[in-house]
Design a protein around this motif. Structure first.
Motif, PDB file in Angstrom:
ATOM      1  N   LEU A 185       0.808  -1.216   0.000  1.00  0.00           N
ATOM      2  CA  LEU A 185       0.000   0.000   0.000  1.00  0.00           C
ATOM      3  C   LEU A 185       0.845   1.273   0.000  1.00  0.00           C
ATOM      4  O   LEU A 185       0.493   2.254  -0.643  1.00  0.00           O
ATOM      5  CB  LEU A 185      -0.941   0.003   1.204  1.00  0.00           C
ATOM      6  N   ARG A 186       1.954   1.256   0.737  1.00  0.00           N
ATOM      7  CA  ARG A 186       2.743   2.475   0.916  1.00  0.00           C
ATOM      8  C   ARG A 186       3.911   2.598  -0.057  1.00  0.00           C
ATOM      9  O   ARG A 186       4.445   3.693  -0.229  1.00  0.00           O
ATOM     10  CB  ARG A 186       3.265   2.529   2.354  1.00  0.00           C
ATOM     11  N   THR A 187       4.324   1.495  -0.657  1.00  0.00           N
ATOM     12  CA  THR A 187       5.509   1.541  -1.515  1.00  0.00           C
ATOM     13  C   THR A 187       5.205   1.120  -2.948  1.00  0.00           C
ATOM     14  O   THR A 187       5.398   1.890  -3.893  1.00  0.00           O
ATOM     15  CB  THR A 187       6.623   0.636  -0.943  1.00  0.00           C
ATOM     16  N   LYS A 188       4.711  -0.098  -3.115  1.00  0.00           N
ATOM     17  CA  LYS A 188       4.547  -0.623  -4.464  1.00  0.00           C
ATOM     18  C   LYS A 188       3.475   0.128  -5.263  1.00  0.00           C
ATOM     19  O   LYS A 188       3.713   0.545  -6.406  1.00  0.00           O
ATOM     20  CB  LYS A 188       4.198  -2.112  -4.412  1.00  0.00           C
ATOM     21  N   LEU A 189       2.288   0.279  -4.684  1.00  0.00           N
ATOM     22  CA  LEU A 189       1.208   0.921  -5.426  1.00  0.00           C
ATOM     23  C   LEU A 189       1.521   2.370  -5.797  1.00  0.00           C
ATOM     24  O   LEU A 189       1.289   2.770  -6.948  1.00  0.00           O
ATOM     25  CB  LEU A 189      -0.099   0.826  -4.628  1.00  0.00           C
ATOM     26  N   PRO A 190       2.049   3.193  -4.876  1.00  0.00           N
ATOM     27  CA  PRO A 190       2.395   4.562  -5.298  1.00  0.00           C
ATOM     28  C   PRO A 190       3.436   4.605  -6.408  1.00  0.00           C
ATOM     29  O   PRO A 190       3.329   5.421  -7.335  1.00  0.00           O
ATOM     30  CB  PRO A 190       2.930   5.199  -4.002  1.00  0.00           C
ATOM     31  N   LEU A 191       4.454   3.726  -6.331  1.00  0.00           N
ATOM     32  CA  LEU A 191       5.484   3.736  -7.365  1.00  0.00           C
ATOM     33  C   LEU A 191       4.974   3.162  -8.690  1.00  0.00           C
ATOM     34  O   LEU A 191       5.479   3.516  -9.758  1.00  0.00           O
ATOM     35  CB  LEU A 191       6.704   2.945  -6.890  1.00  0.00           C
ATOM     36  N   ALA A 192       4.000   2.277  -8.611  1.00  0.00           N
ATOM     37  CA  ALA A 192       3.431   1.692  -9.833  1.00  0.00           C
ATOM     38  C   ALA A 192       2.323   2.553 -10.427  1.00  0.00           C
ATOM     39  O   ALA A 192       1.771   2.209 -11.480  1.00  0.00           O
ATOM     40  CB  ALA A 192       2.876   0.296  -9.535  1.00  0.00           C
ATOM     41  N   LEU A 193       2.010   3.678  -9.780  1.00  0.00           N
ATOM     42  CA  LEU A 193       0.861   4.474 -10.192  1.00  0.00           C
ATOM     43  C   LEU A 193       0.905   4.949 -11.644  1.00  0.00           C
ATOM     44  O   LEU A 193      -0.123   4.918 -12.326  1.00  0.00           O
ATOM     45  CB  LEU A 193       0.695   5.669  -9.247  1.00  0.00           C
ATOM     46  N   PRO A 194       2.058   5.413 -12.170  1.00  0.00           N
ATOM     47  CA  PRO A 194       2.045   5.832 -13.584  1.00  0.00           C
ATOM     48  C   PRO A 194       1.607   4.723 -14.536  1.00  0.00           C
ATOM     49  O   PRO A 194       0.824   4.960 -15.461  1.00  0.00           O
ATOM     50  CB  PRO A 194       3.503   6.239 -13.834  1.00  0.00           C
ATOM     51  N   THR A 195       2.079   3.504 -14.298  1.00  0.00           N
ATOM     52  CA  THR A 195       1.682   2.389 -15.159  1.00  0.00           C
ATOM     53  C   THR A 195       0.218   2.029 -14.932  1.00  0.00           C
ATOM     54  O   THR A 195      -0.508   1.709 -15.886  1.00  0.00           O
ATOM     55  CB  THR A 195       2.570   1.166 -14.893  1.00  0.00           C
ATOM     56  N   ILE A 196      -0.219   2.071 -13.678  1.00  0.00           N
ATOM     57  CA  ILE A 196      -1.626   1.778 -13.387  1.00  0.00           C
ATOM     58  C   ILE A 196      -2.527   2.798 -14.067  1.00  0.00           C
ATOM     59  O   ILE A 196      -3.579   2.456 -14.619  1.00  0.00           O
ATOM     60  CB  ILE A 196      -1.866   1.756 -11.863  1.00  0.00           C
TER      61      ILE A 196
END
Length: 295
Positions: free
Chosen positions: A205-216
């Motif tokens: 929630l705090r690391t992977k999803l924010p960093l993956a946000l551009p691709t998402i």
């Protein structure tokens, strides 16, 4: 339409179509309550949104979208959106355009509610990825019109089958790009979080999803674009909106009407594409990720 098996074909007849028809017949007779509940939910989402978009003056909708475009992008895009949507408002299909927008927003939102969790599961679980890959391949290669057939059987004619067929048709890129974005997160960042004792859920929630946000967000963009294309095709089942306009023009061979409906679809697609493409860049984590990639 069924054709006879060629005498030159040595393989036995596989009654795949009959099996599927049996499943559809069983579902239609046994799951009426479920389908009625799903139809009620879709109507409860689409109808109020359509009434809201068509109930306010067109200038209000245009100015709100233009203001959103100015905030997310630039004043130049806001001006272009105002001119484009003003052109649509000047044609006699503003209500149909807003109906299409409502269907796209609802179908996209429901699709993403399922696609993003599935993408997380696919990224975190190898067995789920192995199962999901051929299913997603099948969903992406099926012709768009095929999705309308079971939707008609289960929900009849109208907005509901169009929205649900659009939901299923637009889901695969959301799943794939969510999983791709999570897999592309730098393993060293994940290991640093684990070294500090963060739980897997907190790292996600705090690391992977924010960093993956551009691709998402790229996946969100693709979902919306596919939903818009499918909603127009769904005019074949009476879903309303610009799909009905284009189908009417096709059946009556009215070039002018078809051109106006097509231009409205193009303008709506461009506006939605540019807006969703800009949302990801508004988040600090996404900006940091892009800066890291640039360096």
């Amino acid at each position: 339409m069924r054709t006879a098996v060629s005498p030159l074909n040595p393989f036995p007849r596989v009654p795949l179509g009959e099996w599927l028809e049996g499943v559809v017949d069983w579902a239609t007779s046994s799951l009426d309550t479920v389908f009625d509940a799903v139809a009620a939910v879709v109507d409860a989402l689409v109808d109020p949104l359509t009434d809201m978009l068509t109930g306010v003056p067109a200038i209000v909708v245009v100015l709100v979208i233009a203001g959103l475009g100015w905030w997310l992008r630039t004043w130049k895009f806001a001006l272009s959106a105002t001119v484009g949507l003003g052109l649509v408002a000047g044609m006699p299909y503003w209500d149909e355009t807003m109906s299409t927008l409502a269907q796209v927003l609802v179908a996209s939102a429901l699709s993403l509610l399922m696609a993003i969790p599935l993408g997380i599961l696919v990224a975190e679980n190898r067995r789920a990825a192995a199962v999901a890959r051929p299913v997603l391949d099948l969903m992406q290669t099926l012709p768009a019109f095929v999705y309308l057939i079971p939707a008609i059987f289960f929900f009849g004619i109208g907005t509901v089958p169009g929205v649900l067929a659009t939901l299923v048709f637009s889901m695969p890129p959301g799943v794939r790009l969510t999983a791709l974005g999570l897999r592309q997160v730098d393993p060293e960042i994940v290991q640093a979080g684990e070294a500090f004792g963060a739980s897997p859920g907190r790292i996600l929630l705090r690391t992977k999803l924010p960093l993956a946000l551009p691709t998402i967000m790229t996946g969100v963009n693709q979902v919306i674009m596919l939903a818009l294309s499918m909603v127009v095709i769904a005019g074949m089942v009476g879903s309303g909106g610009l799909g009905d306009v284009i189908m009417y023009a096709l059946s009556q061979v009215e070039v002018g009407t078809g051109f106006e409906g097509g231009i409205a679809v193009v303008i709506l697609a461009v506006v939605l594409d540019r807006l969703t493409d800009s949302i990801g860049g508004r988040f600090p984590a996404a900006r940091a990720q892009r800066a890291m990639q640039a360096n």
